[in-house]
Design a protein around this motif. Structure first.
Motif, mmCIF file in Angstrom:
data_model
loop_
_atom_site.group_PDB
_atom_site.id
_atom_site.type_symbol
_atom_site.label_atom_id
_atom_site.label_comp_id
_atom_site.label_asym_id
_atom_site.label_seq_id
_atom_site.Cartn_x
_atom_site.Cartn_y
_atom_site.Cartn_z
ATOM 1 N N ILE A 241 38.018 61.345 21.378
ATOM 2 C CA ILE A 241 38.312 61.272 22.800
ATOM 3 C C ILE A 241 38.061 59.714 23.302
ATOM 4 O O ILE A 241 37.031 59.212 23.565
ATOM 5 N N THR A 242 39.406 59.141 23.396
ATOM 6 C CA THR A 242 39.379 57.628 23.843
ATOM 7 C C THR A 242 38.891 57.670 25.407
ATOM 8 O O THR A 242 39.278 58.318 26.170
ATOM 9 N N TYR A 243 37.887 56.626 25.250
ATOM 10 C CA TYR A 243 37.393 56.524 26.719
ATOM 11 C C TYR A 243 36.782 57.807 27.362
ATOM 12 O O TYR A 243 36.718 58.054 28.538
ATOM 13 N N CYS B 2 28.604 63.223 26.357
ATOM 14 C CA CYS B 2 29.087 62.494 24.941
ATOM 15 C C CYS B 2 28.069 62.462 24.163
ATOM 16 O O CYS B 2 26.828 61.777 24.605
ATOM 17 N N VAL B 3 27.976 62.987 22.935
ATOM 18 C CA VAL B 3 26.893 62.824 21.963
ATOM 19 C C VAL B 3 26.769 61.656 21.068
ATOM 20 O O VAL B 3 25.693 61.589 20.639
ATOM 21 N N SER B 4 27.898 61.313 20.918
ATOM 22 C CA SER B 4 28.026 59.798 20.219
ATOM 23 C C SER B 4 29.549 59.314 20.465
ATOM 24 O O SER B 4 30.273 59.702 20.930
ATOM 25 N N ILE B 5 29.510 57.931 19.699
ATOM 26 C CA ILE B 5 30.850 57.306 19.781
ATOM 27 C C ILE B 5 31.120 56.907 18.324
ATOM 28 O O ILE B 5 30.196 56.692 17.658
ATOM 29 N N GLU B 6 32.246 56.981 17.906
ATOM 30 C CA GLU B 6 32.269 56.437 16.612
ATOM 31 C C GLU B 6 32.340 54.884 16.246
ATOM 32 O O GLU B 6 32.673 54.163 16.901
ATOM 33 N N HIS B 7 32.012 54.789 14.864
ATOM 34 C CA HIS B 7 31.891 53.357 14.392
ATOM 35 C C HIS B 7 33.229 53.305 13.636
ATOM 36 O O HIS B 7 33.373 53.698 12.648
ATOM 37 N N LYS B 8 34.113 52.415 14.158
ATOM 38 C CA LYS B 8 35.457 52.296 13.702
ATOM 39 C C LYS B 8 35.976 50.981 13.040
ATOM 40 O O LYS B 8 35.319 50.107 13.331
ATOM 41 N N LEU B 9 36.937 51.362 12.306
ATOM 42 C CA LEU B 9 37.789 49.981 11.692
ATOM 43 C C LEU B 9 38.182 48.772 12.710
ATOM 44 O O LEU B 9 38.111 47.775 12.525
ATOM 45 N N GLY B 10 38.609 49.380 14.182
ATOM 46 C CA GLY B 10 39.122 48.416 15.120
ATOM 47 C C GLY B 10 39.160 49.120 16.345
ATOM 48 O O GLY B 10 38.505 49.940 16.578
ATOM 49 N N ILE B 11 39.842 48.383 17.063
ATOM 50 C CA ILE B 11 39.582 48.835 18.665
ATOM 51 C C ILE B 11 38.405 49.156 19.089
ATOM 52 O O ILE B 11 37.918 50.107 19.613
ATOM 53 N N ALA C 137 36.088 47.913 21.024
ATOM 54 C CA ALA C 137 35.624 48.086 22.452
ATOM 55 C C ALA C 137 36.193 49.196 23.145
ATOM 56 O O ALA C 137 35.573 49.372 24.257
ATOM 57 N N SER C 138 36.830 49.793 22.490
ATOM 58 C CA SER C 138 37.488 51.265 23.285
ATOM 59 C C SER C 138 36.242 52.221 22.554
ATOM 60 O O SER C 138 36.547 52.776 21.603
ATOM 61 N N PRO C 139 35.596 53.015 23.470
ATOM 62 C CA PRO C 139 34.630 53.991 23.107
ATOM 63 C C PRO C 139 35.414 55.231 22.591
ATOM 64 O O PRO C 139 36.204 55.761 23.589
ATOM 65 N N THR C 140 35.205 55.816 21.483
ATOM 66 C CA THR C 140 35.848 56.770 20.859
ATOM 67 C C THR C 140 34.687 57.892 20.940
ATOM 68 O O THR C 140 33.955 58.030 20.125
ATOM 69 N N ALA C 141 34.722 58.918 21.789
ATOM 70 C CA ALA C 141 33.779 59.966 22.081
ATOM 71 C C ALA C 141 33.829 61.027 21.506
ATOM 72 O O ALA C 141 34.840 61.641 21.205
ATOM 73 N N VAL C 142 32.740 61.644 20.979
ATOM 74 C CA VAL C 142 32.613 63.036 20.415
ATOM 75 C C VAL C 142 31.878 63.757 22.013
ATOM 76 O O VAL C 142 30.942 63.328 22.566
ATOM 77 N N LEU C 143 32.804 64.519 22.436
ATOM 78 C CA LEU C 143 32.263 65.331 23.774
ATOM 79 C C LEU C 143 31.711 66.766 23.624
ATOM 80 O O LEU C 143 32.521 67.571 22.807
ATOM 81 N N GLN C 144 30.755 67.179 24.108
ATOM 82 C CA GLN C 144 30.237 68.577 24.084
ATOM 83 C C GLN C 144 30.497 69.182 25.402
ATOM 84 O O GLN C 144 29.958 68.827 26.163
ATOM 85 N N PHE C 145 31.165 70.218 25.315
ATOM 86 C CA PHE C 145 31.509 71.033 26.603
ATOM 87 C C PHE C 145 30.465 72.149 26.777
ATOM 88 O O PHE C 145 30.658 73.071 25.739
ATOM 89 N N GLY C 146 29.904 72.302 27.561
ATOM 90 C CA GLY C 146 29.230 73.534 27.785
ATOM 91 C C GLY C 146 27.736 73.820 26.991
ATOM 92 O O GLY C 146 27.395 75.186 26.910
ATOM 93 N N ASP C 147 27.256 73.132 26.783
ATOM 94 C CA ASP C 147 25.931 73.157 25.931
ATOM 95 C C ASP C 147 24.737 73.446 26.921
ATOM 96 O O ASP C 147 23.688 74.023 26.499
ATOM 97 N N HIS C 148 25.135 73.283 28.236
ATOM 98 C CA HIS C 148 23.872 73.546 29.060
ATOM 99 C C HIS C 148 24.418 74.729 30.266
ATOM 100 O O HIS C 148 24.443 74.308 31.327
ATOM 101 N N GLY C 149 25.232 75.497 29.585
ATOM 102 C CA GLY C 149 25.667 76.588 30.573
ATOM 103 C C GLY C 149 27.119 76.750 30.839
ATOM 104 O O GLY C 149 27.309 77.655 31.452
ATOM 105 N N GLY C 150 27.805 75.613 30.385
ATOM 106 C CA GLY C 150 29.264 75.791 30.694
ATOM 107 C C GLY C 150 29.872 74.511 31.445
ATOM 108 O O GLY C 150 29.120 74.312 32.541
#
Lengths: 596, 596
Positions: A196-198, A249-258, A260-273
């Motif tokens: 998920i970009t930004y 956002c539980v982490s962002i990726e360590h990428k080859l390029g771009i 400065a653009s944060p590429t996120a892993v997003l968790q939806f609903g881990d605390h109730g929805g």
């Protein structure tokens, strides 16, 4: 490290090839006079060159980082994004009603190119926000529009697209995120979204996530996917920000390029929805997403052109400064390497591909404007069909060529190109994502073969080829020189493209695998032929201007030579490419899985 | 992350295409029986796969680093290099007299490929050491050989090549490092050398720097360059290590790739002068360096093949594991992406180019052996000429294709390819140096055009084309199917190559810039045609084996299909490429410097 927007070429393409005057004449486009447009572009060029471009290299060296659920963006990004919003740049193509400038896509397109050339990582935030705006404009309720659009268009909030999940990449039928209705018109979302970009950052007060998910009992596959708005902060009745929503956002990726653009892993609903609202109708999410995706795909194509232009400018600068070896035709001492024929060849290849892709994309943008604003329905339809045929090509071809151009840029620098502090390597790394996200080149090619060529029996493609033939006829007025050479190559190339279209239409049902084995080569061939067509049109204009003694002769002779180079070095490959598509599938499909 | 050496293909190429038996029959090559060779390769494959390959990814994440003049290499490198030396792998192709195994280059070549596929960064240390050994064998005095060779061949010491200076990259005439005679047979060296691979490290007791420098009053340009040995530690009369010499590593580069390989900036003589001894005669340094450079260039070509193979293996593994979308011809659920035609096309393109380049390089290695060992002088000469023609092609083409293959490997991985932890991106970054160091592709192409084609009026090139014609005749026995298709493409491609050779010979004097504007395209065309020729030869053998019911049918059918793919997708581009060389220079050279 500087970026100087190629305004002269941009305006040439807009005025001479994309028909800015005709677009300006359409209802709703009255503000886009050539004078106004030139002023806007100059202002944008200044902003991108002075404010955004200087952040590009530092942002790569010290990227955005994640800590404890928060993302701190690269130094200067916050301030720059604030300035970007305040200057109204997010709103160029969006409705005046919600605070935008309401300008045609043809005008927004060079602005997007400049922003991306200045800083690909930075530009992704506005790019995704554009997508969210587009989706809400198309499918959002009146209330949703009121709640979100103004804040998105002003740059106060930003938007994201949440499609991918670990098991669902190119294949969205596998999306598993759940949306459970709460009976009050809201839904609770549960699931994991990746890439998920930004998806998380500190540049705006709120982040508006547009999320694909399944409601209970939704049909399987892509027909059971709905689209939801899930804001990072819930919005109170008075429009002020309320509680933090359950998307983290539980982490962002360590990428080859771009980087400065944060590429996120997003968790939806881990605390109730995570609380969301449905956009449009249930189970039509993919359809809405496609609207926004078409715009995003076009924009990613622009990213390819942008990074190619930046890499080209850097390579030219180095080639003019680096002194090494004598001139081949003799010189008293070593000369700048731009005198070496192979360095010339590399620079011309970079330049010619970039200019061709720019011309093709601007012409495509103009078609989109005509599709929206033309008073005549048939003209709207024809332009929409042209636009839709072009989108996968602009996306696929511009980005594929950008990797090649960025790589050539490294090569021009020799050993220095491999050293990170030079900066050429960043473009090589950054460009590498462009053929992957918003649909890989293969996904674009599937679209081109399936929806854009086979479905109408090649009618739109053939119509475009007929237009190329008319350009060939204009070229026929010149019996020698550059234009004659261009005509010869264009004619062979357009024939090759036509044969491929015929092949696709004739075989897509009976021999589907063979056709799709040639899908990416078809896309690339189409890019080369259509880009070469635009360069041929440009050459015709340049020749006429020169003959009339009008304007900047240096610009027009360069345009002619660049068009000639494109014809000699790229259009010339079309017949070989035709053969590998129509006759080359045997080897592609021969091996069993075990033989790999 | 594993690497499994493609022993089956290596042995096939050695036995069926490169003529291992004939090499084994040459005087001095008696030990290289097919059985011994197979045993050596198996042992080497085991060592590379188990000991070296696992260090590749960690070495990229935590590269070698510099502190206070010392370089600490990546974790595990020291121990692995010790094991490498002790197992005798540094000595495979070096004389028994100095502790080597004295095996033919044809046998050393797959070993070099395996080591580089396992770990490009690690393999650079032995690669440069090979070069130093070669230079000392050629031009070193008896004493120098006694002092250095055994320790280099055993892996106790390592070697470097010191050519580049900040102002002298591709243009060695600009070398400024000074060597001042001390009257006792030694020299003191003063200067700065950059891009020195393994110029400083902790993997060996001593580092033997071979350094290009100028003696006082030496002629200007390349005719005034001499070659010196400058060891990191001086060597006492008894062979033990003496004082630290005045050569110091002041920094290492922060690079795009091959990060575990330390790239040093070396200062010679900042503290009184670095003590060195002259190799061979004064002012003949460049000539000696070229001997070692030809070997190094060939080895860098092998690096390209190696990284391409590694990228291919990784992509195949991912394509078999990643499940996404249904099969185009229908499937109950999503299938592994290797079923998608475009993924197939990508994997086949990676595979076909890698196999073609491997075949071409092994055949080239065999020619080098025949050039050294054949009893007949005419045969030695012919083989030497073949070898010398091939070196720039093996270097230039294999490395150019490796960038393309590594990039395709990223593409097969989709979004995962852009995430560094996947590992595919490392190959894309690592491969990018290969077209630059040991002479850029343009430098290789200059060599191909000037020394290898124009100088003998195209005689060697034409001789090779005549050999291709004989293969075409063999193919003519098959009137349909894969071999007929291959013949058709090979025939058109060899004609294209011949036309280009004629063009080069006819125009190199009268229109030097036009010829050199096409030099890199000529090199790439030659690579494609000659690689395609070897694949055609392989296809003939495979067809015969299948017809005779001999051996591994799965291997031979795969070879046939891969050769067919190469012909359809690469040989097919030759005629278009011919046109851009012989008719494409107008646009290359048209712009003035100011127009860029």
């Amino acid at each position: 490290m500087t970026y100087v927007a190629p305004l002269k070429d941009m305006l040439f393409v807009m005025n001479e090839l994309a028909g800015l005057k005709q677009i300006n004449a359409l209802p709703g486009c009255e503000d886009a006079t050539p004078e106004t447009v030139e002023a806007i572009l100059e202002e944008n060029a200044k902003f991108c060159g002075e404010v955004i471009a200087p952040l590009n290299f530092p942002g790569d060296r010290e990227p955005s980082f994640w800590h404890d659920g928060q993302v701190t963006t690269a130094k200067g990004f916050r301030e720059a994004f604030k300035a970007f919003g305040e200057a109204g740049w997010q709103g160029v193509q969006h409705p005046v009603e919600f605070g935008g400038q309401g300008l045609p896509k043809l005008v927004a397109t060079p602005c997007i190119e400049m922003l991306n050339a200045a800083n690909l990582s930075f530009a992704l935030c506005p790019l995704l926000t554009d997508g969210a705006i587009e989706a809400l404009m198309t499918a959002g309720s009146g209330e949703q529009k009121q709640t979100y659009l103004e804040n998105l268009i002003s740059g106060k909030w930003t938007g994201t697209m949440n499609l991918t999940e670990p098991q669902a990449g190119s294949d969205l039928s596998l999306v598993r995120t759940r949306a459970v209705p709460q009976g009050d018109g809201t839904f609770k979302l549960f699931g994991t979204k990746i890439y998920i970009t930004y998806g998380e950052h500190d540049m705006a007060e709120n982040i508006v996530h547009l999320v694909l998910a399944r409601t209970p009992n939704a049909p399987e596959g892509v027909k059971g996917i709905s689209l939801f708005i899930v804001p990072k902060f819930l919005i109170n009745g008075d429009g002020s920000l309320g509680e933090r929503n359950d998307v983290h956002c539980v982490s962002i990726e360590h990428k080859l390029g771009i980087k400065a653009s944060p590429t996120a892993v997003l968790q939806f609903g881990d605390h109730g929805g995570a609380i969301g609202t449905l956009v449009g109708e249930e189970n039509r999410g993919l359809e809405y997403m496609f609207i926004m995706m078409n715009a995003a795909r076009f924009a990613v194509g622009m990213q390819g052109i942008a990074v190619a232009e930046r890499a080209y400018q850097k390579a030219v600068q180095y080639a003019k400064e680096r002194v090494q070896s004598r001139d081949l035709s003799g010189s008293p001492g070593p000369v700048a390497i731009i005198h070496q024929p192979d360095v010339r060849r590399m620079l011309m290849a970079m330049r010619a591909q970039t200019e061709a892709a720019r011309a093709l994309s601007y012409v495509t943008a103009a078609a989109s404007d005509a599709a929206h604003h033309h008073p005549d329905e048939a003209a709207r339809k024809a332009n929409q069909a042209f636009y839709e045929y072009m989108v996968p090509i602009v996306k696929g071809w511009s980005t594929e060529m950008s990797i090649d151009v960025a790589s050539t840029g490294v090569q021009v620098h020799g050993g220095m190109g491999f050293i990170e502090e030079t900066g050429a390597a960043q473009y090589y790394r950054d460009a590498r994502i462009l053929t992957i996200y918003e649909g890989t080149t293969a996904i674009q090619a599937n679209d081109l073969v399936g929806r854009k060529t086979a479905r109408d029996g090649g009618a739109v493609a053939k119509g475009i080829i007929a237009q190329i033939r008319r350009t060939e006829e204009e070229l026929a007025a010149y019996s020698s020189g550059d234009l004659a050479a261009i005509r010869q190559h264009l004619s062979a190339a357009s024939k090759a493209l036509e044969q491929v279209v015929d092949f696709v239409v004739a075989n897509v049902k009976s021999d589907v695998k063979s056709v799709f084995a040639g899908s990416v080569p078809y896309l690339k061939l189409a890019g080369v032929v259509l880009g070469g067509w635009q360069m041929a049109r440009a050459a015709l204009v340049a020749r006429q201007k020169l003959d009339q003694g009008e304007g900047d002769a240096a610009f027009y002779t360069a345009k002619l030579a660049t068009a000639r180079f494109f014809a000699d070095h790229f259009l010339s490959t079309a017949p070989g490419c035709r053969a590998l598509i129509t006759e080359g599938s045997a080897g592609v499909l021969a091996l069993s899985e075990e033989q790999f």
